[in-house]
Write a protein that holds these residues in place. Structure first.
Motif, PDB file in Angstrom:
ATOM      1  N   ASN A  49       0.845  -1.205   0.000  1.00 35.19           N
ATOM      2  CA  ASN A  49       0.000   0.000   0.000  1.00 35.19           C
ATOM      3  C   ASN A  49       0.875   1.249   0.000  1.00 35.19           C
ATOM      4  N   ARG A  50       1.859   1.262   0.881  1.00 35.40           N
ATOM      5  CA  ARG A  50       2.747   2.424   0.992  1.00 35.40           C
ATOM      6  C   ARG A  50       3.507   2.658  -0.315  1.00 35.40           C
ATOM      7  N   CYS A  51       3.993   1.596  -0.933  1.00 36.38           N
ATOM      8  CA  CYS A  51       4.732   1.730  -2.196  1.00 36.38           C
ATOM      9  C   CYS A  51       3.832   2.253  -3.307  1.00 36.38           C
ATOM     10  N   ALA A  52       2.590   1.783  -3.352  1.00 38.91           N
ATOM     11  CA  ALA A  52       1.659   2.261  -4.377  1.00 38.91           C
ATOM     12  C   ALA A  52       1.403   3.753  -4.206  1.00 38.91           C
ATOM     13  N   TRP A  53       1.233   4.208  -2.966  1.00 37.80           N
ATOM     14  CA  TRP A  53       1.004   5.639  -2.732  1.00 37.80           C
ATOM     15  C   TRP A  53       2.256   6.450  -3.045  1.00 37.80           C
ATOM     16  N   GLU A  54       3.438   5.909  -2.776  1.00 36.02           N
ATOM     17  CA  GLU A  54       4.675   6.619  -3.119  1.00 36.02           C
ATOM     18  C   GLU A  54       4.798   6.772  -4.638  1.00 36.02           C
ATOM     19  N   ARG A  55       4.428   5.726  -5.378  1.00 35.97           N
ATOM     20  CA  ARG A  55       4.466   5.807  -6.843  1.00 35.97           C
ATOM     21  C   ARG A  55       3.464   6.847  -7.345  1.00 35.97           C
ATOM     22  N   LEU A  56       2.280   6.882  -6.732  1.00 32.82           N
ATOM     23  CA  LEU A  56       1.288   7.884  -7.112  1.00 32.82           C
ATOM     24  C   LEU A  56       1.821   9.287  -6.829  1.00 32.82           C
ATOM     25  N   GLU A  57       2.421   9.476  -5.675  1.00 32.36           N
ATOM     26  CA  GLU A  57       2.961  10.796  -5.330  1.00 32.36           C
ATOM     27  C   GLU A  57       4.040  11.233  -6.319  1.00 32.36           C
ATOM     28  N   ARG A  58       4.900  10.297  -6.758  1.00 32.60           N
ATOM     29  CA  ARG A  58       5.923  10.620  -7.762  1.00 32.60           C
ATOM     30  C   ARG A  58       5.277  11.036  -9.083  1.00 32.60           C
ATOM     31  N   ALA A  59       4.285  10.266  -9.513  1.00 33.11           N
ATOM     32  CA  ALA A  59       3.586  10.592 -10.762  1.00 33.11           C
ATOM     33  C   ALA A  59       2.884  11.938 -10.638  1.00 33.11           C
TER      34      ALA A  59
END
Length: 137
Positions: A49-59
């Motif tokens: 979950n945390r990694c998915a949100w980090e990827r979203l934040e980068r995008a």
């Protein structure tokens, strides 16, 4: 009298155990917070979950940078159209991903699935804005 002594000792034992458990939990929390997460090695749903949100934040950061660059290059009339389209796009993205939010509601995967939906939609929008940047102004 024996029951009273037993209850006092039991109370002290429980208090001690709660103190030890609390100290251990605090130490574990501070250790995991200071250690960066390697998303290639993520195993638990919390990590995913945390990694998915980090990827979203980068995008999202990439999208915002590109959007600001585009807006800065456009004449006022074109800028107004892109601003309006971007506002509508944000509404679309959130409405589109609300389906996944509802579908996975209450599940441990819900945050990850929603973040992945928003990331995919954001990456698509990045490609659209990049194409606009390549157009003559």
């Amino acid at each position: 009298m024996l029951a009273s002594d037993f209850l006092k000792k039991l109370g002290l034992l429980i208090s001690f155990l709660l103190l030890v458990i609390g100290a251990h939990a605090q130490r574990s929390k501070s250790t995991s917070a200071s250690k960066p997460l390697d998303c290639d090695e993520a195993m638990s749903q919390t990590e995913l979950n945390r990694c998915a949100w980090e990827r979203l934040e980068r995008a999202d950061r990439q999208l915002n940078t590109l959007y600001k660059r585009l807006i800065g290059q456009l004449p006022a009339d074109s800028r107004a159209l892109v601003v309006k389209a971007q506002r509508q796009w944000l509404l679309y993205r959130d409405a589109h991903c609300a389906y996944y939010d509802k579908t996975y509601e209450g599940g441990s995967m819900q945050p990850m699935v929603v973040a992945l939906c928003k990331e995919a939609t954001t990456l698509s929008r990045i490609r659209e804005l990049q194409a606009l940047l390549e157009e003559p102004h």
